[in-house]
Design a protein around this motif. Sequence first.
Motif, short mmCIF file in Angstrom:
data_model
loop_
_atom_site.label_atom_id
_atom_site.label_comp_id
_atom_site.label_asym_id
_atom_site.label_seq_id
_atom_site.Cartn_x
_atom_site.Cartn_y
_atom_site.Cartn_z
N GLU A 45 64.57 -59.12 18.81
CA GLU A 45 65.53 -59.96 18.08
C GLU A 45 65.60 -61.37 18.69
O GLU A 45 65.68 -62.35 17.98
CB GLU A 45 66.92 -59.31 18.09
N TYR A 46 65.59 -61.45 20.01
CA TYR A 46 65.57 -62.75 20.69
C TYR A 46 64.19 -62.93 21.30
O TYR A 46 63.79 -62.19 22.19
CB TYR A 46 66.67 -62.83 21.76
N MET A 47 63.47 -63.94 20.81
CA MET A 47 62.06 -64.10 21.13
C MET A 47 61.81 -65.29 22.04
O MET A 47 62.57 -66.28 21.99
CB MET A 47 61.27 -64.30 19.82
N ASN A 48 60.74 -65.21 22.84
CA ASN A 48 60.33 -66.38 23.60
C ASN A 48 59.63 -67.34 22.63
O ASN A 48 59.49 -67.05 21.44
CB ASN A 48 59.44 -65.98 24.79
N MET A 49 59.20 -68.48 23.14
CA MET A 49 58.65 -69.52 22.26
C MET A 49 57.37 -69.04 21.56
O MET A 49 57.18 -69.30 20.36
CB MET A 49 58.35 -70.80 23.06
N LYS A 50 56.50 -68.35 22.28
CA LYS A 50 55.26 -67.87 21.67
C LYS A 50 55.56 -66.87 20.55
O LYS A 50 54.98 -66.95 19.47
CB LYS A 50 54.37 -67.23 22.74
N GLN A 51 56.45 -65.95 20.81
CA GLN A 51 56.82 -64.96 19.80
C GLN A 51 57.48 -65.62 18.61
O GLN A 51 57.24 -65.24 17.46
CB GLN A 51 57.77 -63.91 20.41
N THR A 52 58.32 -66.63 18.88
CA THR A 52 58.99 -67.34 17.80
C THR A 52 57.99 -68.03 16.88
O THR A 52 58.11 -67.94 15.66
CB THR A 52 59.99 -68.37 18.37
N ALA B 87 57.54 -67.16 12.95
CA ALA B 87 57.73 -68.19 11.93
C ALA B 87 56.42 -68.57 11.24
O ALA B 87 56.44 -69.23 10.20
CB ALA B 87 58.36 -69.43 12.55
N GLY B 88 55.30 -68.19 11.83
CA GLY B 88 54.01 -68.55 11.24
C GLY B 88 53.67 -70.02 11.43
O GLY B 88 53.09 -70.64 10.54
N ILE B 89 54.05 -70.56 12.59
CA ILE B 89 53.83 -71.98 12.87
C ILE B 89 53.18 -72.14 14.24
O ILE B 89 53.11 -71.20 15.03
CB ILE B 89 55.16 -72.77 12.83
N SER B 90 52.74 -73.36 14.54
CA SER B 90 52.16 -73.64 15.85
C SER B 90 53.28 -73.94 16.85
O SER B 90 54.43 -74.19 16.47
CB SER B 90 51.23 -74.86 15.77
N PHE B 91 52.92 -73.92 18.13
CA PHE B 91 53.89 -74.22 19.18
C PHE B 91 54.41 -75.66 19.04
O PHE B 91 55.59 -75.91 19.24
CB PHE B 91 53.25 -74.01 20.56
N ASN B 92 53.52 -76.59 18.68
CA ASN B 92 53.95 -77.99 18.50
C ASN B 92 54.95 -78.12 17.36
O ASN B 92 55.92 -78.88 17.46
CB ASN B 92 52.75 -78.91 18.27
N THR B 93 54.72 -77.40 16.27
CA THR B 93 55.67 -77.43 15.17
C THR B 93 57.01 -76.84 15.60
O THR B 93 58.07 -77.36 15.24
CB THR B 93 55.11 -76.67 13.95
#
Length: 89
Positions: free
Chosen positions: A38-45, A49-55
């Motif tokens: 339910e609470y995700m780190n940045m990579k999981q997020t 979301a189906g986006i890149s880390f920069n996005t």
Amino acid sequence: MEVKMQVPPEFEEHIKEEMLKTAVEAYKLAGKREALPEYMNMKQTAEYAGISFNTLKKWIAMGLRVSNIAGMQRISKKAIDDFYLEHEI
């Protein structure tokens, strides 16, 4: 309204195969997303979301809610879902 069409059997079979392939892919994607916490780190997020880390960094700058506890950042699935809804046109 009912529409009737006759198509060659091989065409009908091809359509069935494509529909099944698409359904299986969607099911696998949904399973991967559900497996995330339910609470995700940045990579999981970014994956959720189906986006890149920069996005993701841009979205955070735009107001995406982040929980920061003792320097550990987490983003909830609800925060991502809400962010998408807030930016619908």
